[in-house]
Design a protein around this motif. Structure first.
Motif, PDB file in Angstrom:
ATOM      1  N   SER A   1       0.806  -1.218   0.000  1.00  0.00           N
ATOM      2  CA  SER A   1       0.000   0.000   0.000  1.00  0.00           C
ATOM      3  C   SER A   1       0.838   1.266   0.000  1.00  0.00           C
ATOM      4  CB  SER A   1      -0.928   0.012   1.221  1.00  0.00           C
ATOM      5  OG  SER A   1      -0.184   0.229   2.408  1.00  0.00           O
ATOM      6  N   GLY A   2       2.140   1.124   0.123  1.00  0.00           N
ATOM      7  CA  GLY A   2       2.981   2.305   0.212  1.00  0.00           C
ATOM      8  C   GLY A   2       2.941   2.958   1.581  1.00  0.00           C
ATOM      9  N   GLY A   3       2.745   2.138   2.625  1.00  0.00           N
ATOM     10  CA  GLY A   3       2.755   2.662   3.981  1.00  0.00           C
ATOM     11  C   GLY A   3       1.439   3.271   4.420  1.00  0.00           C
ATOM     12  N   ARG A   4       0.308   2.713   3.943  1.00  0.00           N
ATOM     13  CA  ARG A   4      -1.005   3.271   4.281  1.00  0.00           C
ATOM     14  C   ARG A   4      -1.792   2.414   5.263  1.00  0.00           C
ATOM     15  NH1 ARG A   4      -4.376   3.361  -0.393  1.00  0.00           N
ATOM     16  NH2 ARG A   4      -2.907   2.166  -1.650  1.00  0.00           N
ATOM     17  N   LEU A   5      -1.211   1.311   5.738  1.00  0.00           N
ATOM     18  CA  LEU A   5      -1.964   0.392   6.581  1.00  0.00           C
ATOM     19  C   LEU A   5      -1.997   0.890   8.030  1.00  0.00           C
ATOM     20  CD1 LEU A   5      -3.484  -2.288   6.250  1.00  0.00           C
ATOM     21  CD2 LEU A   5      -1.455  -3.452   7.114  1.00  0.00           C
ATOM     22  N   ASN A   6      -3.187   0.811   8.649  1.00  0.00           N
ATOM     23  CA  ASN A   6      -3.397   1.203  10.041  1.00  0.00           C
ATOM     24  C   ASN A   6      -4.115   0.065  10.770  1.00  0.00           C
ATOM     25  OD1 ASN A   6      -3.110   4.499  10.732  1.00  0.00           O
ATOM     26  ND2 ASN A   6      -3.111   3.958   8.568  1.00  0.00           N
ATOM     27  N   PRO A   7      -3.396  -0.986  11.155  1.00  0.00           N
ATOM     28  CA  PRO A   7      -4.064  -2.122  11.793  1.00  0.00           C
ATOM     29  C   PRO A   7      -4.499  -1.802  13.218  1.00  0.00           C
ATOM     30  CG  PRO A   7      -1.918  -2.726  10.851  1.00  0.00           C
ATOM     31  CD  PRO A   7      -1.969  -1.242  10.937  1.00  0.00           C
ATOM     32  N   GLY A   8      -5.734  -2.135  13.515  1.00  0.00           N
ATOM     33  CA  GLY A   8      -6.220  -2.066  14.881  1.00  0.00           C
ATOM     34  C   GLY A   8      -6.388  -3.473  15.411  1.00  0.00           C
ATOM     35  N   VAL A   9      -6.019  -3.708  16.668  1.00  0.00           N
ATOM     36  CA  VAL A   9      -6.094  -5.055  17.242  1.00  0.00           C
ATOM     37  C   VAL A   9      -6.726  -4.990  18.626  1.00  0.00           C
ATOM     38  CG1 VAL A   9      -4.089  -5.877  15.954  1.00  0.00           C
ATOM     39  CG2 VAL A   9      -3.773  -4.888  18.242  1.00  0.00           C
ATOM     40  N   SER A  10      -7.123  -6.155  19.130  1.00  0.00           N
ATOM     41  CA  SER A  10      -7.679  -6.264  20.477  1.00  0.00           C
ATOM     42  C   SER A  10      -7.254  -7.601  21.065  1.00  0.00           C
ATOM     43  CB  SER A  10      -9.203  -6.154  20.456  1.00  0.00           C
ATOM     44  OG  SER A  10      -9.769  -7.257  19.767  1.00  0.00           O
ATOM     45  N   VAL A  11      -7.376  -7.733  22.379  1.00  0.00           N
ATOM     46  CA  VAL A  11      -7.022  -8.989  23.037  1.00  0.00           C
ATOM     47  C   VAL A  11      -8.268  -9.612  23.650  1.00  0.00           C
ATOM     48  CG1 VAL A  11      -4.682  -8.213  23.515  1.00  0.00           C
ATOM     49  CG2 VAL A  11      -6.466  -7.830  25.217  1.00  0.00           C
ATOM     50  N   GLY A  12      -8.083 -10.808  24.184  1.00  0.00           N
ATOM     51  CA  GLY A  12      -9.195 -11.519  24.793  1.00  0.00           C
ATOM     52  C   GLY A  12      -9.513 -12.798  24.037  1.00  0.00           C
ATOM     53  N   PRO A  13     -10.273 -13.707  24.636  1.00  0.00           N
ATOM     54  CA  PRO A  13     -10.639 -14.958  23.971  1.00  0.00           C
ATOM     55  C   PRO A  13     -11.480 -14.686  22.737  1.00  0.00           C
ATOM     56  CG  PRO A  13     -11.121 -15.042  26.320  1.00  0.00           C
ATOM     57  CD  PRO A  13     -10.823 -13.617  26.005  1.00  0.00           C
ATOM     58  N   PRO A  14     -11.424 -15.579  21.743  1.00  0.00           N
ATOM     59  CA  PRO A  14     -12.283 -15.432  20.563  1.00  0.00           C
ATOM     60  C   PRO A  14     -13.753 -15.404  20.949  1.00  0.00           C
ATOM     61  CG  PRO A  14     -10.577 -17.065  20.153  1.00  0.00           C
ATOM     62  CD  PRO A  14     -10.515 -16.732  21.623  1.00  0.00           C
TER      63      PRO A  14
ATOM     64  N   GLU B   1      -3.548 -21.741  25.356  1.00  0.00           N
ATOM     65  CA  GLU B   1      -3.484 -20.451  24.661  1.00  0.00           C
ATOM     66  C   GLU B   1      -3.587 -19.287  25.644  1.00  0.00           C
ATOM     67  OE1 GLU B   1      -2.860 -19.799  21.511  1.00  0.00           O
ATOM     68  OE2 GLU B   1      -2.741 -21.912  20.930  1.00  0.00           O
ATOM     69  N   ASP B   2      -2.759 -18.287  25.441  1.00  0.00           N
ATOM     70  CA  ASP B   2      -2.741 -17.098  26.284  1.00  0.00           C
ATOM     71  C   ASP B   2      -3.388 -15.950  25.514  1.00  0.00           C
ATOM     72  OD1 ASP B   2      -2.253 -14.927  27.874  1.00  0.00           O
ATOM     73  OD2 ASP B   2      -0.106 -15.276  28.096  1.00  0.00           O
ATOM     74  N   PHE B   3      -4.557 -15.513  25.958  1.00  0.00           N
ATOM     75  CA  PHE B   3      -5.272 -14.440  25.271  1.00  0.00           C
ATOM     76  C   PHE B   3      -5.108 -13.089  25.977  1.00  0.00           C
ATOM     77  CE2 PHE B   3      -7.990 -18.264  24.234  1.00  0.00           C
ATOM     78  CZ  PHE B   3      -7.502 -18.393  22.941  1.00  0.00           C
ATOM     79  N   SER B   4      -4.113 -12.985  26.825  1.00  0.00           N
ATOM     80  CA  SER B   4      -3.876 -11.763  27.583  1.00  0.00           C
ATOM     81  C   SER B   4      -3.039 -10.768  26.777  1.00  0.00           C
ATOM     82  CB  SER B   4      -3.157 -12.086  28.887  1.00  0.00           C
ATOM     83  OG  SER B   4      -1.814 -12.484  28.610  1.00  0.00           O
ATOM     84  N   THR B   5      -2.586  -9.724  27.439  1.00  0.00           N
ATOM     85  CA  THR B   5      -1.761  -8.709  26.796  1.00  0.00           C
ATOM     86  C   THR B   5      -0.446  -9.282  26.298  1.00  0.00           C
ATOM     87  OG1 THR B   5      -2.751  -7.036  28.247  1.00  0.00           O
ATOM     88  CG2 THR B   5      -0.744  -6.412  27.091  1.00  0.00           C
ATOM     89  N   GLU B   6       0.001 -10.394  26.856  1.00  0.00           N
ATOM     90  CA  GLU B   6       1.244 -11.004  26.404  1.00  0.00           C
ATOM     91  C   GLU B   6       1.168 -11.366  24.916  1.00  0.00           C
ATOM     92  OE1 GLU B   6       4.862 -12.641  25.727  1.00  0.00           O
ATOM     93  OE2 GLU B   6       4.219 -11.320  27.354  1.00  0.00           O
ATOM     94  N   ARG B   7       0.014 -11.789  24.463  1.00  0.00           N
ATOM     95  CA  ARG B   7      -0.153 -12.102  23.040  1.00  0.00           C
ATOM     96  C   ARG B   7       0.031 -10.833  22.207  1.00  0.00           C
ATOM     97  NH1 ARG B   7      -2.867 -16.790  21.788  1.00  0.00           N
ATOM     98  NH2 ARG B   7      -3.284 -17.208  19.580  1.00  0.00           N
ATOM     99  N   LEU B   8      -0.462  -9.728  22.721  1.00  0.00           N
ATOM    100  CA  LEU B   8      -0.308  -8.452  22.037  1.00  0.00           C
ATOM    101  C   LEU B   8       1.148  -8.011  22.001  1.00  0.00           C
ATOM    102  CD1 LEU B   8      -1.318  -5.796  20.783  1.00  0.00           C
ATOM    103  CD2 LEU B   8      -1.879  -5.018  23.104  1.00  0.00           C
TER     104      LEU B   8
END
Length: 366
Positions: free
Chosen positions: A121-134, A152-159
């Protein structure tokens, strides 16, 4: 200790955005969010419609287009793939996810995918993420993690694993040549600017602060965590959201904050569209009066003329604290409805909020 929120807007915060001296009637960036709805029997058609929507957004001057994940539903399950296609059909508009739930992902693999699309994209990506179980964890755990569900660890450690991988830190104990193949100790490809464009989808005060501590940007949406009963018995979504933004700013005043609400302007809508839009909002309004499920409070949808919506936003404590927004499109409307709504947001509502389309800003600077 600061209470989870206080009803009302302090007089000294309602006149400046983000605490950086930007006038409250000036919106710096305007984007939109969609789940990319599709027909079960014709998913390709729905994906193509979403790509055309992103193309239209760029033509109208929107600053960003975000996709929301919908796993095992009839919405985009792989935004990274769709945004890869969008990167080749657009040239300016920022592309993001709001949000990618890390519980469904391997952090290293996701870092590879995001870096690849960011470079395309030429540096246009802005990924947003979240934590927690599916979502619906008990229903999907055996299919998603048949051998490791209990580990599986769904805490901030995964982030933090994901952040380290995106930043180019070491993820492998080996680098160099083995036979005819060359290996790297970090995720490849590496996109140097991507780490600064990562967003965290926060729902409560602690997660808002966490976004600041991790040096991420903050995505606020139309859902917040109601962490304490209101003193007067009336739930105030805007005040809760404002308190979360304030909590983030205390930790990271220089970070970007984006607000997302469902906004449906009717300036150019037909009589049929206006009737359907108001019926949609009316059906969803009861859930905004008190927390739903595990303490989640939904924001009222904003429907009406651009003038009416602008007035309601001006009085919204959360909106008063941001200088960029990503308005969410209703999830079940028709393609022609989205065309009308995007046109009215860019052509009528945006200017009332002090926003200037990206192409107009570029022309003024030329």
């Amino acid at each position: 200790m600061r209470p989870p929120y206080s009803v009302g807007v302090p007089a000294d915060t309602g006149k400046q955005r983000a605490g950086r001296g930007v006038a409250a009637d000036v919106l710096q960036k305007l984007g939109f969010l969609t789940i990319g709805l599709f027909d079960r029997d014709d998913p390709a058609g729905g994906h193509e419609s979403t790509l055309r929507m992103i193309e239209l957004g760029e033509q109208l001057g929107f600053d960003s287009a975000f996709l929301r994940h919908r796993h095992l539903q009839y919405g985009v399950s792989s935004p990274v793939a769709l945004l890869g296609a969008a990167s080749q059909r657009t040239s300016r508009i920022e592309l993001g996810t709001a949000v990618t739930p890390l519980g469904w992902e391997n952090p290293l693999r996701l870092a590879e995918d995001f870096a690849t699309v960011d470079l395309l994209s030429g540096g246009r990506l802005n990924p947003g993420v979240s934590v927690g179980p599916p979502m619906r964890w008990e229903d999907v755990r055996e299919a998603l993690y048949p051998d490791t569900a209990d580990q599986e660890d769904f805490s901030t450690e995964r982030l933090t694993r994901f952040l380290r991988a995106v930043a180019g830190e070491q993820v492998s104990g080996f680098s160099g040549t083995a036979g005819f193949e060359t290996f790297s100790e970090r995720v490849e490809p590496h996109s140097p600017g991507l780490r600064a464009r990562l967003w965290y989808g926060a729902g409560g005060l602690s997660s808002a602060r966490r976004a600041g501590e991790l040096e991420m940007n903050l995505l606020t949406s139309s859902v917040v965590r109601a962490e304490q009963a209101p003193p007067n018995g009336v739930w105030d979504f805007a005040a809760i959201q404002a308190a979360q933004i304030d909590a983030y700013r205390e930790v990271r005043p220089e970070g970007r904050v984006s607000q997302g609400l469902v906004v449906i302007p009717t300036d150019s809508a037909t009589a049929d569209q206006r009737e359907r839009y108001h019926a949609y909002v009316e059906a969803r309004t009861p859930r905004t009066r008190e927390p739903q499920g595990p303490g989640m409070l939904f924001a009222p949808d904003l429907v009406g003329t651009s003038e009416e919506i602008a007035e309601r936003l001006a009085a919204h404590a959360g909106y008063q604290r941001v200088e960029e927004v990503v308005f969410a499109l209703p999830f079940t409307f028709r393609p022609d409805d989205y065309t009308q709504i995007l046109g009215d947001i860019a052509g009528a509502l945006g200017p009332r909020l002090g926003w200037t389309p990206a192409h107009a800003r570029a022309a003024a600077q030329a």
